[in-house]
Design an enzyme around this catalytic site. Sequence first.
Site, PDB file in Angstrom:
ATOM      1  N   ASP A  63       0.816  -1.215   0.000  1.00 31.46           N
ATOM      2  CA  ASP A  63       0.000   0.000   0.000  1.00 31.46           C
ATOM      3  C   ASP A  63       0.852   1.268   0.000  1.00 31.46           C
ATOM      4  O   ASP A  63       0.330   2.366   0.163  1.00 31.46           O
ATOM      5  CB  ASP A  63      -0.914   0.000   1.226  1.00 31.46           C
ATOM      6  CG  ASP A  63      -0.131  -0.131   2.531  1.00 31.46           C
ATOM      7  OD1 ASP A  63       0.761  -0.998   2.604  1.00 31.46           O
ATOM      8  OD2 ASP A  63      -0.408   0.620   3.485  1.00 31.46           O
ATOM      9  N   LYS A  94      -1.277  -5.218  13.986  1.00 32.35           N
ATOM     10  CA  LYS A  94       0.088  -5.126  13.453  1.00 32.35           C
ATOM     11  C   LYS A  94       0.817  -4.006  14.179  1.00 32.35           C
ATOM     12  O   LYS A  94       0.346  -2.868  14.214  1.00 32.35           O
ATOM     13  CB  LYS A  94       0.041  -4.839  11.952  1.00 32.35           C
ATOM     14  CG  LYS A  94       1.400  -4.537  11.329  1.00 32.35           C
ATOM     15  CD  LYS A  94       1.238  -4.226   9.845  1.00 32.35           C
ATOM     16  CE  LYS A  94       2.541  -3.778   9.215  1.00 32.35           C
ATOM     17  NZ  LYS A  94       2.398  -3.496   7.761  1.00 32.35           N
ATOM     18  N   TYR A 126       0.563   2.409  15.360  1.00 36.62           N
ATOM     19  CA  TYR A 126       1.938   2.853  15.603  1.00 36.62           C
ATOM     20  C   TYR A 126       1.950   4.073  16.520  1.00 36.62           C
ATOM     21  O   TYR A 126       1.179   5.016  16.307  1.00 36.62           O
ATOM     22  CB  TYR A 126       2.618   3.225  14.287  1.00 36.62           C
ATOM     23  CG  TYR A 126       2.693   2.090  13.300  1.00 36.62           C
ATOM     24  CD1 TYR A 126       3.585   1.048  13.477  1.00 36.62           C
ATOM     25  CD2 TYR A 126       1.856   2.066  12.186  1.00 36.62           C
ATOM     26  CE1 TYR A 126       3.648   0.002  12.577  1.00 36.62           C
ATOM     27  CE2 TYR A 126       1.913   1.027  11.274  1.00 36.62           C
ATOM     28  CZ  TYR A 126       2.814  -0.006  11.471  1.00 36.62           C
ATOM     29  OH  TYR A 126       2.867  -1.034  10.573  1.00 36.62           O
TER      30      TYR A 126
END
Length: 283
Positions: free
Chosen positions: A25, A176, A145
């Site tokens: 992506d 993730k 993140y």
Amino acid sequence: MIGKAIRMERIMDRKTGKTVIVPMDHGVTAGPILGITNMKEAMRQVAAGGANAVVEHKGMVARGHRRSGPDMGLIVHLSASTSLSPHPNAKTLVCTVEEAIKLGADAVSIHVNIGNGHEKEMLADFGKVALSAAEWGMPLLAMIYPRGEKVKDEYDPAVIKHAARLGAELGADMVKVSYTGSPETFREVVEGCHVPVIIAGGPKMGSDRAILEMVRGAIDAGAAGTSIGRNVFQHQNPTRIVRALAMIVHEGAGVEKALEFLNQQEQADGENEQLGLKLARVS
């Protein structure tokens, strides 16, 4: 819900319950960078290596569809930002779960950066996507993140644990996150999350050993697999590195065995190249 269970089996190995995902992506963030200029070829290479799934933005699904070769799960990414923005950490929804379903997706993913001034909007989007995904029985991969002005070290185990738990708390089926640097600290991340945790690949690494040691450490800590992009599609042989990752993730191979496989292939490639040069001289 049987629909979600069936789709999960398309992106995670039925026998091991783990996955090797290759995110592609990056074109929205950085443009047509090395390795993903030709999406169909990039897809062919990672599928040949045994990747369980890929991550794409909606406009690349048709461009990367191979119509042949090994099957591979499709995860459609729903959020985006560009490196040209004054606020690159602020992700915006650019696709819906319903659009992803029409494209044939087996799962959807969303990217959320926490610890910055745009966290509020991204968390609101996360909540909306989680609701829609649950209603449709669509697996949701949350890429979380710690990035922003309140984050001193985005690899700090304490903030990675927080990021992973956030994903589980808001309804993700998989999370993730970045690797914390050691099996001991990453085990705490996995234990505190309650849904499968997979590791990101991060920036381009300097050696195959470094990549494989990171993956082996994460699997030893209980990770459910990998989602590695640039270190795969920008590798000199994406097919080969995917196969090496699958050896560790699905077959329990150690770093040395995976490296041996890579070195054998490199030697064979070199011999074939030399043979080709000799034949060219003869002809």
